[in-house]
Design a protein around this motif. Structure first.
Motif, PDB file in Angstrom:
ATOM      1  N   LYS A  94       0.972  -1.236   0.444  1.00 53.38           N
ATOM      2  CA  LYS A  94       0.030   0.070  -0.020  1.00 53.38           C
ATOM      3  C   LYS A  94       0.636   1.230  -0.141  1.00 53.38           C
ATOM      4  CE  LYS A  94      -3.502  -0.428   2.183  1.00 53.38           C
ATOM      5  NZ  LYS A  94      -4.541   0.241   1.397  1.00 53.38           N
ATOM      6  N   THR A  95       1.411   1.680   0.758  1.00 53.16           N
ATOM      7  CA  THR A  95       2.425   2.063   0.539  1.00 53.16           C
ATOM      8  C   THR A  95       3.332   3.206   0.009  1.00 53.16           C
ATOM      9  OG1 THR A  95       3.934   1.304   2.485  1.00 53.16           O
ATOM     10  CG2 THR A  95       2.307   2.129   3.642  1.00 53.16           C
ATOM     11  N   THR A 141       1.547   4.430  -2.741  1.00 57.83           N
ATOM     12  CA  THR A 141       0.799   5.218  -2.450  1.00 57.83           C
ATOM     13  C   THR A 141       2.525   6.161  -2.954  1.00 57.83           C
ATOM     14  OG1 THR A 141      -0.343   4.750  -1.361  1.00 57.83           O
ATOM     15  CG2 THR A 141       0.612   7.137  -1.157  1.00 57.83           C
ATOM     16  N   HIS A 168      -6.899   4.800  -6.190  1.00 57.69           N
ATOM     17  CA  HIS A 168      -6.800   5.588  -4.490  1.00 57.69           C
ATOM     18  C   HIS A 168      -8.320   6.197  -4.392  1.00 57.69           C
ATOM     19  CE1 HIS A 168      -6.583   8.024  -1.082  1.00 57.69           C
ATOM     20  NE2 HIS A 168      -6.372   8.763  -1.679  1.00 57.69           N
ATOM     21  N   MET A 216      -5.289   5.311   5.450  1.00 55.51           N
ATOM     22  CA  MET A 216      -5.409   6.283   4.223  1.00 55.51           C
ATOM     23  C   MET A 216      -7.109   5.476   3.412  1.00 55.51           C
ATOM     24  SD  MET A 216      -1.395   6.471   3.528  1.00 55.51           S
ATOM     25  CE  MET A 216      -1.564   4.755   4.808  1.00 55.51           C
ATOM     26  N   ASP A 267      -7.197   9.828   6.755  1.00 55.41           N
ATOM     27  CA  ASP A 267      -5.953  10.483   6.179  1.00 55.41           C
ATOM     28  C   ASP A 267      -6.145  10.471   5.193  1.00 55.41           C
ATOM     29  OD1 ASP A 267      -3.286  11.281   5.949  1.00 55.41           O
ATOM     30  OD2 ASP A 267      -2.479   9.538   6.568  1.00 55.41           O
ATOM     31  N   GLN A 316      -2.726  11.437   2.281  1.00 53.16           N
ATOM     32  CA  GLN A 316      -1.496  10.232   3.113  1.00 53.16           C
ATOM     33  C   GLN A 316      -0.339  11.138   4.062  1.00 53.16           C
ATOM     34  OE1 GLN A 316      -2.086  10.650  -0.620  1.00 53.16           O
ATOM     35  NE2 GLN A 316      -3.883   9.854  -0.088  1.00 53.16           N
TER      36      GLN A 316
END
Length: 202
Positions: free
Chosen positions: A26-27, A30, A42, A128, A156, A159
């Motif tokens: 996920k990160t 992103t 997203h 997120m 969030d 992000q």
């Protein structure tokens, strides 16, 4: 629907739940994605694009020792929550989570069973993900926990957590900041609930 198809779907669903507890996918997406198609993946349905025209490119690999300025949004009201709104007289716990993560679900269930032991801290759940998924998470796994006066559920949208506080390797990621805004404890993934609550009061 035949049995093989049902088993196949069940297997995929189970695998996705287990995988979602690892935040790398996920990160990383992103941070590294800037193409139109991937950015559209997203969910943007409930927030303003003006704050970020493309995905963030900076992520904080080391945990911020001091709670930074941030802007999150209350799940139900949409009201902004910033560092200035955080309590100055007790520990503040931030839990970064993914609604589809089984470990996040287990921790929320365990915390709900120990509500009486959480009165002296503030807990901020941050995600997120899509607000509907976040709401479903608490409705299904910790409805009483989410209604406590000292527990806030935050979205969030931009992000900011992974840009200003930390990029964890696993969910749930727990961060205990003291009343003075200094980091007292941090861990990722599974932790015995008694040990976790002890850390909350560190």
């Amino acid at each position: 629907m035949n049995k093989k198809l049902i088993l196949g779907i069940t297997g995929i669903f189970t695998a996705s739940l287990l995988f979602s507890c690892n935040s790398n996918n996920k990160t990383q997406q992103t941070a590294d994605t800037t193409t139109h198609d991937e950015h559209e993946a997203h969910d943007h349905s409930n927030h303003d694009h003006s704050a970020h025209t493309e995905a963030p490119t900076t992520m904080l690999k080391e945990v911020s020792k001091t709670l930074p300025d941030f802007t999150f949004y209350q799940l139900k009201s949409g009201i902004k929550v910033s560092k200035s709104d955080i309590s100055k007289d007790k520990n503040n716990i931030f839990v970064l989570f993914d609604p589809g993560c089984s470990h996040c679900q287990q921790e929320a269930i365990a915390l709900e069973k120990n509500i009486a032991r959480l009165k002296d801290v503030n807990i901020y759940y941050v995600s997120m993900n899509d607000p509907a998924l976040i709401l479903g998470f608490f409705d299904n796994f910790a409805p009483k926990l989410s209604k406590l006066d000292n527990v806030e559920i935050l979205v969030d949208k931009n992000q900011e957590f992974i840009q200003k506080i930390h990029v964890p390797n696993q969910f749930p990621a727990n961060y205990v900041y003291g009343a003075d805004g200094q980091l007292k404890a941090h861990w990722e993934g599974d932790k015995n609930i008694n040990e976790a609550i002890a850390e909350f009061h560190k």
